[in-house]
Design a protein around this motif. Structure first.
Motif, mmCIF file in Angstrom:
data_model
loop_
_atom_site.group_PDB
_atom_site.id
_atom_site.type_symbol
_atom_site.label_atom_id
_atom_site.label_comp_id
_atom_site.label_asym_id
_atom_site.label_seq_id
_atom_site.Cartn_x
_atom_site.Cartn_y
_atom_site.Cartn_z
ATOM 1 N N UNK A 195 0.912 -1.057 -0.033
ATOM 2 C CA UNK A 195 0.036 0.114 -0.061
ATOM 3 C C UNK A 195 0.865 1.309 0.031
ATOM 4 N N UNK A 196 2.206 1.037 0.412
ATOM 5 C CA UNK A 196 2.797 2.260 0.371
ATOM 6 C C UNK A 196 3.613 2.800 -0.872
ATOM 7 N N UNK A 197 3.936 1.742 -1.579
ATOM 8 C CA UNK A 197 4.785 1.939 -2.768
ATOM 9 C C UNK A 197 4.911 0.651 -3.690
ATOM 10 N N UNK A 198 5.034 0.727 -4.838
ATOM 11 C CA UNK A 198 5.087 -0.317 -5.932
ATOM 12 C C UNK A 198 6.587 -0.828 -5.704
ATOM 13 N N UNK A 199 6.799 -1.878 -6.359
ATOM 14 C CA UNK A 199 8.014 -2.601 -6.305
ATOM 15 C C UNK A 199 8.967 -1.755 -7.165
ATOM 16 N N UNK A 200 8.247 -1.359 -8.495
ATOM 17 C CA UNK A 200 8.973 -0.880 -9.370
ATOM 18 C C UNK A 200 9.563 0.575 -9.064
ATOM 19 N N UNK A 201 8.668 1.229 -7.980
ATOM 20 C CA UNK A 201 9.177 2.389 -7.497
ATOM 21 C C UNK A 201 10.207 2.250 -6.448
ATOM 22 N N UNK A 202 10.163 1.213 -5.502
ATOM 23 C CA UNK A 202 10.947 1.132 -4.828
ATOM 24 C C UNK A 202 12.423 0.781 -5.370
ATOM 25 N N UNK A 203 12.456 -0.034 -6.711
ATOM 26 C CA UNK A 203 13.912 -0.273 -7.392
ATOM 27 C C UNK A 203 14.275 1.156 -7.635
ATOM 28 N N UNK A 204 13.354 1.841 -8.171
ATOM 29 C CA UNK A 204 13.997 3.220 -8.517
ATOM 30 C C UNK A 204 14.527 4.014 -7.605
ATOM 31 N N UNK A 205 14.046 3.953 -6.450
ATOM 32 C CA UNK A 205 14.419 4.659 -5.054
ATOM 33 C C UNK A 205 15.976 4.214 -4.840
#
Length: 282
Positions: free
Chosen positions: A248-258
């Motif tokens: 609910x906080x972030x997608x896996x793709x967004x976490x990889x980007x971060x």
């Protein structure tokens, strides 16, 4: 909500704590700062019959330099370490991480060992311990054993501590004077749990990058002194290895980007800090 009924014991020594843990095992929980434990009790996610309060155990309230490490006792608060006069030169990455840990009211009560024992994958102190290859000292009536951070953290809120053991001390290696450090995290608001946290250590021998908030425990990558495309590729491979998933906080793709972006920033800042240390005159 209110916690379930329990027996409260104020602990006077590590020996007493170990005796109580040996007697009651999984039915006992250790209370230090209580910043993680008390909400769990109130939500009845844990229902111990015995609560062992070490918060005023003087023999466990210490921080000292020993054998090239900053050794922190189980009752030492985060604030007492944060405000050490020479922390920035002793363990620079801790000085960088503390302002990101919740809020100062929490740090005034929460303990360093308590955060390590809780093993939240977003916890900053656990992340720093993993980066530095620090150690956790566990004691029981059977004796003591010392585990590396990699051995101690076993999953989300899971550690290698046995039911009769007390996390007596954690040990952070001191700076060698040549390594540069950096820390950065991304969260919804300052003080919230990190969606992604990255910390790096860089010297002439190579790079160490630790990432929290993505996998079920702090994860560390070690590389030679990569730059440019080689560093970007290594960061991308590491981001995929973490197997980030949607929540609910972030997608896996967004976490990889971060991981890729924040990771690169902290490595470059740590590299710059290392270069500055190398140019200082003795």
């Amino acid at each position: 909500m209110k916690p379930p009924r329990f027996e409260y014991v104020r602990i006077e020594s590590a020996e007493q704590a170990c005796a109580m843990l040996a007697q009651h095992g999984e039915e006992a929980r250790v209370l230090a700062g209580g910043q993680s434990l008390l909400p769990i009790l109130n939500m009845r996610l844990a229902q111990p019959r015995w609560l062992l309060d070490i918060s005023r155990t003087r023999t466990l309230d210490y921080a000292r330099i020993d054998g090239g490490r900053l050794c922190i006792g189980a009752a030492a608060t985060q604030a007492s370490i944060e405000w050490r006069e020479h922390l920035a030169s002793e363990v620079p990455v801790l000085a960088l991480a503390f302002p990101h840990i919740s809020h100062f009211q929490i740090r005034n009560r929460g303990t360093v060992c308590g955060s390590i024992a809780h093993a939240d994958p977003s916890a900053e102190l656990a992340l720093c311990l993993a980066l530095l290859k620090g150690e956790v000292v566990l004691c029981s009536q059977r004796g003591k054993r010392v585990l590396t951070a990699d051995e101690f953290f076993q999953g989300m809120l899971q550690t290698a501590r046995r039911p009769d053991e007390l996390v007596e001390e954690v040990r952070y290696p001191l700076s060698d004077g040549q390594t540069g450090y950096a820390f950065e995290e991304f969260s919804m608001r300052h003080g919230d749990f990190a969606i992604v946290a990255c910390t790096a250590a860089v010297n002439q021998h190579g790079i160490r990058l630790a990432v929290g908030g993505v996998a079920d425990r702090p994860c560390v990558a070690a590389w030679p002194c990569l730059e440019g495309d080689a560093l970007e590729q290594a960061l991308n491979d590491f981001a995929w290895d973490l197997e980030a998933r949607d929540d609910p906080h972030a997608s896996g793709a967004y976490r990889r980007h971060l991981v890729r972006r924040i990771g690169q920033r902290v490595i470059e800042r740590a590299r710059h800090a290392s270069a500055q240390r190398g140019t200082r005159k003795p």
